[in-house]
Design a protein around this motif. Structure first.
Motif, PDB file in Angstrom:
ATOM      1  N   TYR B 151       0.871  -1.000   0.016  1.00 46.08           N
ATOM      2  CA  TYR B 151      -0.015   0.039  -0.098  1.00 46.08           C
ATOM      3  C   TYR B 151       0.760   1.252   0.225  1.00 46.08           C
ATOM      4  O   TYR B 151       0.663   2.351  -0.768  1.00 46.08           O
ATOM      5  CB  TYR B 151      -0.830   0.098   1.165  1.00 46.08           C
ATOM      6  CG  TYR B 151      -1.987  -0.990   1.117  1.00 46.08           C
ATOM      7  CD1 TYR B 151      -2.673  -1.524  -0.082  1.00 46.08           C
ATOM      8  CD2 TYR B 151      -2.595  -1.600   2.312  1.00 46.08           C
ATOM      9  CE1 TYR B 151      -3.647  -2.378   0.039  1.00 46.08           C
ATOM     10  CE2 TYR B 151      -3.407  -2.406   2.246  1.00 46.08           C
ATOM     11  CZ  TYR B 151      -4.120  -2.902   1.061  1.00 46.08           C
ATOM     12  OH  TYR B 151      -5.080  -3.804   1.012  1.00 46.08           O
ATOM     13  N   ALA B 154       2.205   1.873  -3.485  1.00 45.49           N
ATOM     14  CA  ALA B 154       1.138   1.901  -4.374  1.00 45.49           C
ATOM     15  C   ALA B 154       0.856   3.639  -4.159  1.00 45.49           C
ATOM     16  O   ALA B 154       0.703   4.345  -5.218  1.00 45.49           O
ATOM     17  CB  ALA B 154       0.318   1.261  -4.182  1.00 45.49           C
ATOM     18  N   ALA B 155       0.787   3.998  -2.940  1.00 41.71           N
ATOM     19  CA  ALA B 155       0.560   5.357  -2.437  1.00 41.71           C
ATOM     20  C   ALA B 155       1.867   6.335  -3.077  1.00 41.71           C
ATOM     21  O   ALA B 155       1.549   7.322  -3.619  1.00 41.71           O
ATOM     22  CB  ALA B 155       0.241   5.318  -1.079  1.00 41.71           C
ATOM     23  N   LYS B 157       3.835   5.762  -5.599  1.00 41.03           N
ATOM     24  CA  LYS B 157       3.676   5.675  -7.232  1.00 41.03           C
ATOM     25  C   LYS B 157       2.543   6.683  -7.688  1.00 41.03           C
ATOM     26  O   LYS B 157       2.732   7.222  -8.631  1.00 41.03           O
ATOM     27  CB  LYS B 157       3.516   4.444  -7.445  1.00 41.03           C
ATOM     28  CG  LYS B 157       3.707   3.908  -8.879  1.00 41.03           C
ATOM     29  CD  LYS B 157       3.750   2.656  -9.327  1.00 41.03           C
ATOM     30  CE  LYS B 157       4.298   2.467 -10.813  1.00 41.03           C
ATOM     31  NZ  LYS B 157       4.644   1.001 -10.954  1.00 41.03           N
ATOM     32  N   LYS B 158       1.621   6.533  -6.712  1.00 36.70           N
ATOM     33  CA  LYS B 158       0.338   7.377  -7.139  1.00 36.70           C
ATOM     34  C   LYS B 158       0.777   9.012  -6.989  1.00 36.70           C
ATOM     35  O   LYS B 158       0.486   9.755  -7.872  1.00 36.70           O
ATOM     36  CB  LYS B 158      -0.805   7.230  -6.385  1.00 36.70           C
ATOM     37  CG  LYS B 158      -2.306   7.830  -6.957  1.00 36.70           C
ATOM     38  CD  LYS B 158      -3.297   7.222  -6.245  1.00 36.70           C
ATOM     39  CE  LYS B 158      -4.577   7.688  -6.523  1.00 36.70           C
ATOM     40  NZ  LYS B 158      -5.711   7.351  -5.518  1.00 36.70           N
ATOM     41  N   THR B 159       1.797   9.147  -6.104  1.00 37.92           N
ATOM     42  CA  THR B 159       1.910  10.569  -5.791  1.00 37.92           C
ATOM     43  C   THR B 159       2.896  11.304  -6.524  1.00 37.92           C
ATOM     44  O   THR B 159       3.078  12.286  -7.058  1.00 37.92           O
ATOM     45  CB  THR B 159       2.543  10.630  -4.086  1.00 37.92           C
ATOM     46  OG1 THR B 159       1.496  10.084  -3.406  1.00 37.92           O
ATOM     47  CG2 THR B 159       2.644  11.996  -3.867  1.00 37.92           C
ATOM     48  N   PRO B 161       3.832  10.312 -10.247  1.00 38.06           N
ATOM     49  CA  PRO B 161       3.299   9.669 -11.522  1.00 38.06           C
ATOM     50  C   PRO B 161       4.446   9.358 -12.420  1.00 38.06           C
ATOM     51  O   PRO B 161       4.165   8.406 -13.238  1.00 38.06           O
ATOM     52  CB  PRO B 161       2.187  10.756 -11.927  1.00 38.06           C
ATOM     53  CG  PRO B 161       2.701  11.995 -11.517  1.00 38.06           C
ATOM     54  CD  PRO B 161       3.275  11.718  -9.921  1.00 38.06           C
TER      55      PRO B 161
END
Lengths: 165, 163
Positions: B151, B154-155, B157-159, B161
């Motif tokens: 998690y 993933a967070a 990676k989302k932050t 881009p």
């Protein structure tokens, strides 16, 4: 975890800041000193070191509570004479292959005279004596020689009428 | 490795572990000085009890416990630190030697992670603990530790881009 391998590599390239040399000196002082505190100039209170004591205290209280409950149960029962060894008759249907009562021992380890009392507002004074004992019941298998013992604490209060003189 | 406080063994162990331990402690203390105090108390306690230095789960559990005790014992200071954090003073957490803007962005993204994910990430990436060791240190299952790690990544990676 292949999806994140590039991100993990980037993270590993980040280097945590180096701790101050003073930290090493403080730890060296703390480890070489015989004191139990950590020479942190009062910044940190001492850590908890009493876990075992709390456990011991809890176990002690639990044992004391069990004894008190047992004593209360005993006190609520009508007074009875302590049976002698001979009075312990075996159960009628006991076969030789089973355990049969073999004896009872009672060791009185504390007796306290609590003085005169007037129970139930009676005019007859009575002397109250509290005694504490350890009783052990013993069974024996006559065929195999196996024995079973059960010991338990006992507290008894006796009231003896006192004649006025 | 035998724990003998009078020889130099502890220095060898500690020099390898110290940066990661202090980084780990800074998650709760929010300042380098407090983090070093926590690490000092925890390491001295650990070493004096002759624990196996290879038992890293227990070592990090000790650091975590001391850090949380510090917060509980000094709630007023914790409130002050929370206030300071709310004032967007994010640069103190976590502490890295930042070399460029991409790393600065990465550190900023780390600061946004929930604490339970960040502590797992810190133990995994910069302290190289296994999920079993992380689970022991935090008091969770290995699956939970692995999930929090995923998690967190993933967070991040989302932050970020571009990653």
């Amino acid at each position: 975890m292949n999806d994140f391998s590039e991100l993990e590599d980037q993270l590993r390239k980040l280097r945590p800041a180096t701790p101050s040399p003073e930290l090493f000196r403080r730890i060296e002082r703390a480890l070489t000193s015989q004191e139990t505190s950590t020479s942190s100039a009062g910044v940190l209170p001492r850590g908890k070191q009493s876990r075992f004591n709390w456990i011991s205290l809890g176990l002690g209280l639990a044992a004391a509570a069990a004894l008190v409950l047992l004593a209360i149960v005993r006190l609520q029962q009508p007074p009875k004479k302590v049976p002698s060894v001979a009075s312990l008759s075996p159960a009628p249907a006991v076969s030789t292959a089973q355990l049969v009562p073999a004896g009872l021992t009672q060791v009185v380890y504390h007796t306290r005279d609590e003085g005169l009392r007037f129970p139930n507002n009676s005019s007859q004074p009575m002397r109250r004596v509290r005694s504490q004992a350890q009783e052990t019941l013993r069974w024996r298998n006559p065929k195999t020689g196996a024995t079973l013992r059960i010991s338990y604490p006992r507290e008894e209060i006796s009231l003896t009428p006192v004649s006025g003189q | 490795m035998e724990n003998v406080a009078t020889d130099e063994n502890w220095k060898i162990c500690f020099s390898q572990l110290a940066p990661g331990l202090v980084l780990f402690a800074r998650q709760w203390t929010r300042s380098a000085a407090d983090a070093e105090d926590v690490v000092q108390e925890a390491f001295v306690k650990f070493w004096r009890r002759n624990h196996d230095i290879g038992n890293r789960g227990l070592l990090y559990a000790t650091v975590r416990s001391v850090a949380l005790d510090l917060i509980r014992r000094d709630s007023r200071r914790a409130r002050r630190e929370a206030t300071a954090l709310s004032d967007a003073d994010q640069s103190v957490l976590p502490a890295f030697d930042i070399e460029d803007d991409s790393q600065r962005a990465l550190v900023a993204a780390l600061d946004l992670l929930p604490g339970e994910q960040r502590e797992v990430l810190v133990m995994k990436i910069w302290n190289e603990l296994t999920f079993a060791e992380i689970a022991e240190a935090v008091g969770i299952s290995q699956n939970t530790a692995a999930s929090r790690y995923r998690y967190a990544l993933a967070a991040l990676k989302k932050t970020l881009p571009s990653t």
